[in-house]
Design an enzyme around this catalytic site. Structure first.
Site, PDB file in Angstrom:
ATOM      1  N   GLU A 303     -71.711  86.820 -73.181  1.00 22.79           N
ATOM      2  CA  GLU A 303     -70.970  86.519 -71.980  1.00 22.79           C
ATOM      3  C   GLU A 303     -70.385  84.894 -72.142  1.00 22.79           C
ATOM      4  O   GLU A 303     -70.878  84.017 -72.609  1.00 22.79           O
ATOM      5  CB  GLU A 303     -71.181  86.220 -70.616  1.00 22.79           C
ATOM      6  CG  GLU A 303     -70.758  86.292 -69.239  1.00 22.79           C
ATOM      7  CD  GLU A 303     -70.874  85.718 -68.187  1.00 22.79           C
ATOM      8  OE1 GLU A 303     -71.792  86.693 -68.159  1.00 22.79           O
ATOM      9  OE2 GLU A 303     -71.082  84.680 -67.554  1.00 22.79           O
ATOM     10  N   GLU A 308     -65.601  78.621 -64.248  1.00 18.73           N
ATOM     11  CA  GLU A 308     -66.478  78.729 -63.076  1.00 18.73           C
ATOM     12  C   GLU A 308     -66.511  77.425 -62.452  1.00 18.73           C
ATOM     13  O   GLU A 308     -66.378  76.312 -62.327  1.00 18.73           O
ATOM     14  CB  GLU A 308     -67.828  78.830 -63.367  1.00 18.73           C
ATOM     15  CG  GLU A 308     -68.063  80.089 -64.413  1.00 18.73           C
ATOM     16  CD  GLU A 308     -69.499  80.910 -63.994  1.00 18.73           C
ATOM     17  OE1 GLU A 308     -69.526  81.783 -62.826  1.00 18.73           O
ATOM     18  OE2 GLU A 308     -69.618  80.495 -64.824  1.00 18.73           O
TER      19      GLU A 308
END
Length: 430
Positions: A303, A308
């Site tokens: 990932e 974010e």
């Protein structure tokens, strides 16, 4: 109970009865098309092991059920015939307030991980002596084909009749995989979505993930499919909007992925975006390995977190906040507490667009905001530390609450949050 968006309106059962742990099929009508739906039925009395205070009862009715007290669990071997996303339906009765349930997958995994594939189910209080059972649903649980060792965890005085998994979205192999050249003088776009037009996002490029199973982080939202209130093109942007107390759910939102459409290996992946600022939100633009099938796939599939942002880190007055970039893999991930992460302060993340990117090649990756590099990862020494030589899918989503977004609680006055993206682009060098 949670609402399931846009699924079946007609059900015709093809199996008149189901033995414990039986697999049956139903014909369902969706958008005027008859489809066959796989249903896995697990009777409570078929448990293989248990913990806590567990008993069995056979009342005068035809129901056979298991009783549990305080904190208990029942273990099952569940055979899943087809990989995909499933609705879980629990048939049970609670004797008092505070009763909960959740399902753990792969409880015998060698890493000692806990894979919660339903999130917490809060059960309605009933009469302790009642035989009136209710159905509780969670939608979107990812299950790979094969035998799953599962535990049904229960808290409180509960009677359990059965639980079922119903296939709602079979896993689709991603047909196109692009490998980007990383040597050359100039970056050239090889794939993009500029989010022009109106209405729903381009479904030739994006798949909607759906459901409210918690997404491995105990998140609050129900991700909807093909619903413009949660994902739409408007004024040259993709707007992902989370809505509170919407359609019978605590929150609704959207999660778009290129899985089943196209995957990528290497290149520059770039988002231009504005993120919401109120406490409780968790906006993300990231990649997940195309080999992901269910929770045990992660983090070995890899990932890359490119953008974010969580609302509680943002200044309400200025919109100044923090951008995070990380790489997760078998050697390094957040549940081990050793994932490589970079954090950078970003001015006015809420009102101004910023460019979030990762340059990812065979020798490592570097993340940046507005051209300023702030995170590098380059441990290519083993397959556990470097699964990033294999294809990844792009994901865009706006979560509410959960282990990170809700770490400092939720702003109770907020009823809407918007994650706005001007474009997504993938480049290679030439």
């Amino acid at each position: 109970m949670r609402q399931v968006f846009g699924f079946c309106c007609l059900v015709i059962c093809l199996a008149s009865s189901c033995a414990p742990d039986a697999v049956s099929e139903e014909v369902v009508m969706s958008d005027s098309t008859l489809l066959v739906q796989t249903i896995i039925t697990i009777e409570a009395e078929s448990f293989t092991d248990s913990g806590g205070e567990v008993g069995s009862d056979k009342p005068n009715s035809e129901l056979n059920y298991i009783t549990t007290v305080d904190e208990s669990w029942l273990a099952f071997n569940v055979i899943v015939p087809e990989a995909g996303r499933y609705i879980m339906e629990l048939t049970a009765s609670a004797g008092a307030e505070g009763a909960t349930a959740w399902i753990e997958d792969y409880y015998d995994n060698p890493d000692g991980r806990t894979y919660n594939v339903t999130g917490t189910i809060i059960m309605d209080a009933g009469d302790e002596n009642s035989e009136s059972f209710q159905q509780y649903t969670k939608t979107g649980s990812p299950l790979n084909a094969g035998t799953h060792k599962m535990k049904l965890h229960l808290k409180g005085n509960v009677r359990v009749d059965k639980f079922e998994f119903k296939l709602i979205k079979p896993h689709v192999h991603t047909p196109v995989s692009l490998t980007q050249n990383m040597s050359g003088e100039e970056w050239v776009i090889v794939w993009s979505d500029e989010f022009d037009g109106t209405g729903l996002p381009d479904t030739s490029k994006w798949t909607f993930d759906i459901g409210d199973w918690g997404w491995g982080n105990n998140e609050l939202q129900y991700y909807t499919e093909n619903r413009v209130e949660n994902a739409r093109l408007e004024d040259g942007n993709l707007i992902i909007e989370a809505l509170k107390n919407d359609e019978g759910n605590e929150w609704t939102s959207a999660r778009l992925t290129t899985r089943g459409k196209v995957s990528f290996t290497y290149g520059r992946i770039e988002f231009r975006a504005r993120v919401p600022k109120e406490k409780g939100n968790w906006a993300a633009g990231w990649t997940l390995g195309d080999s992901y099938l269910d929770e045990i796939s992660w983090p070995y599939c890899g990932e890359i977190d490119i953008l974010e942002s969580v609302g509680y880190e943002m200044d309400d007055a200025t919109g100044d906040g923090k951008a995070h970039a990380s790489a997760h893999c078998g050697a390094y991930y957040f549940k081990l507490g050793n994932q490589p992460t970079g954090i950078i302060d970003v001015k006015n993340m809420n009102e101004a667009y910023h460019t979030y990117a990762v340059d990812w090649g065979p020798d490592g990756m570097t993340a940046s905001v507005d051209g300023i590099s702030y995170f590098t990862y380059n441990d290519t020494s083993t397959p556990l530390s470097w699964p990033f030589d294999k294809p990844q899918n792009i994901i865009l989503n706006l979560a509410m609450g959960g282990g990170w977004g809700g770490l400092q609680g939720m702003d109770e006055n907020v009823t809407s949050q918007k994650f706005m993206l001007d474009y997504v682009r993938v480049y290679e060098k030439r």
